[in-house]
Write an enzyme that holds these catalytic residues in place. Structure first.
Site, PDB file in Angstrom:
ATOM      1  N   LYS A  52     -11.936   0.878  11.866  1.00  0.00           N
ATOM      2  CA  LYS A  52     -10.511   0.018  12.268  1.00  0.00           C
ATOM      3  C   LYS A  52      -9.680   0.559  13.082  1.00  0.00           C
ATOM      4  O   LYS A  52      -9.098   0.267  14.277  1.00  0.00           O
ATOM      5  CB  LYS A  52      -9.569  -0.157  11.054  1.00  0.00           C
ATOM      6  CG  LYS A  52     -10.405  -1.279   9.997  1.00  0.00           C
ATOM      7  CD  LYS A  52      -9.662  -1.168   8.670  1.00  0.00           C
ATOM      8  CE  LYS A  52     -10.241  -2.249   7.558  1.00  0.00           C
ATOM      9  NZ  LYS A  52      -9.941  -1.886   6.230  1.00  0.00           N
ATOM     10  N   GLN A  96      -5.613   1.427   2.294  1.00  0.00           N
ATOM     11  CA  GLN A  96      -7.225   1.171   2.038  1.00  0.00           C
ATOM     12  C   GLN A  96      -7.595   1.162   0.602  1.00  0.00           C
ATOM     13  O   GLN A  96      -7.188   2.112  -0.084  1.00  0.00           O
ATOM     14  CB  GLN A  96      -8.071   2.201   2.705  1.00  0.00           C
ATOM     15  CG  GLN A  96      -9.417   2.105   2.617  1.00  0.00           C
ATOM     16  CD  GLN A  96      -9.911   0.568   3.553  1.00  0.00           C
ATOM     17  OE1 GLN A  96      -9.252   0.520   4.587  1.00  0.00           O
ATOM     18  NE2 GLN A  96     -11.008   0.076   3.133  1.00  0.00           N
ATOM     19  N   ASP A 119      -2.570  -6.760   5.648  1.00  0.00           N
ATOM     20  CA  ASP A 119      -3.396  -7.482   4.826  1.00  0.00           C
ATOM     21  C   ASP A 119      -3.227  -8.561   4.099  1.00  0.00           C
ATOM     22  O   ASP A 119      -4.119  -9.263   3.566  1.00  0.00           O
ATOM     23  CB  ASP A 119      -4.045  -6.172   3.963  1.00  0.00           C
ATOM     24  CG  ASP A 119      -5.451  -5.643   4.064  1.00  0.00           C
ATOM     25  OD1 ASP A 119      -6.212  -6.348   5.190  1.00  0.00           O
ATOM     26  OD2 ASP A 119      -5.640  -4.733   3.654  1.00  0.00           O
TER      27      ASP A 119
END
Ligand code: NDP
Length: 286
Positions: A52, A96, A119
């Site tokens: 990422k 994460q 997200d």
């Protein structure tokens, strides 16, 4: 049969995104800024986070990884999020997953400001998506949608989603319902899965079971999106990544299929970066 090449599609969308980022920088004199919080040393998470960050930098987004020990207390993790929330230079924050067991993931995700929740997992963002008023759409579901959108019109299609997780299946079901598809969301307690599968125009597999979906479960000319990432050991003893769909078994029967790797994965990263730009834009204009 045609392949839905997620890598190719992501590359082409990333080129357009790069131009939009340049325009944003020119207009506001600021580089969109993504912060990723990584707790512990989970190997798979390490790979995802590095990918990422690499892509973000490649495309012109500033990116930092905050690495924290797996011994960190929940309280200290929440404080880290608070300081990212109040740092005006940061546009988007990703924690994460998975987090260590002693930390309540829901509490952590809900602590991210909804204006920076790249997200889209914060319960407020999920609620808005479910109500058809999305602010941020979770990256993997959005990637699946963009792949489908590139090949067909979803309206009135019968879609079967295998897997009801909060990060893939459920938000994807809201997103595709909002786009006028007729969605069945299946899980491990679903009865008659094979017959549901056989009547579906589109099947999206997100269950985490290597090669689960076989050709006798799929109607002719169906469209298949494979979200699964499973590590298996092949005949030669080598580790290999495969999806939830038995690609070799299924591909001749279907009209479109996404491969693993090179399907949903690159699209998920593209959506993370495009969500970062959208959040940066909204923060400038709201
Ligand atoms: P979870 O383990 O959180 O959820 C799995 C879901 O699958 C559950 O809803 C479970 O049902 C359901 N399920 C399990 N077995 C069956 C079965 N035999 N029949 C029907 N449903 C079943 O997984 P995630 O959603 O986090 O991930 C799914 C897969 O997608 C994984 O392989 C993961 O690595 C991959 N992934 C890929 C991403 C990408 O960018 N390409 C991003 C995120 C995930 P129940 O709820 O009843 O337990």
């Amino acid at each position: 049969m045609k392949i839905i090449d997620g890598k190719l599609l992501a590359n082409s969308l990333n080129q357009e995104l790069r131009k939009k980022i340049l325009f944003f920088k020119d207009k506001y004199g600021k580089t969109p800024y993504l912060v990723v919080i990584l707790v512990g040393n989970n190997q798979a998470s390490e790979v995802y986070v590095n990918n990422k960050k690499k892509k973000a930098i490649e495309i012109g987004i500033k990116s930092k990884v905050i690495r924290l020990s797996d011994k960190i207390t929940e309280d200290n993790l929440l404080k880290t999020i608070d300081s990212c929330n109040s740092d005006n230079s940061i546009d988007s924050i990703l924690v994460q997953l998975p987090l260590p067991n002693h930390i309540n993931s829901n509490k952590v995700i809900d602590r991210i400001s909804i204006e920076k929740d790249v997200d889209g997992f914060n319960s407020k963002n999920i609620g808005l998506l479910a109500m058809g008023r999305p602010k941020v759409v979770p990256c993997t579901p959005l990637g699946c949608y963009k792949m489908l959108e590139s090949i067909l019109n979803l309206e009135s299609k019968n879609v079967l989603i295998l897997g009801r997780s909060n990060i893939v299946g459920k938000p994807l079901s809201y997103l595709l319902t909002n786009k006028n598809a007729t969605v069945t969301l299946a899980h491990s307690k679903t009865n008659n899965l094979k017959s549901l599968s056989l009547r579906s125009d589109i099947i999206i597999a997100a269950i985490g079971k290597a090669n689960f979906l076989k050709k006798d479960w799929v109607k002719k000319n169906a469209v298949i999106i494979d979200v699964g990432i499973n590590v298996v050991v092949n005949e030669k003893g080598l580790r290999k990544i495969v999806g939830d769909v038995d690609y070799k078994d299924v591909y001749k029967k279907v009209s479109f299929i996404s491969p693993v790797p090179g399907g949903v994965g690159p699209m998920t990263i593209h959506c993370l970066l495009s969500n970062t730009l959208s959040l940066a834009q909204k923060r400038k204009t709201s």
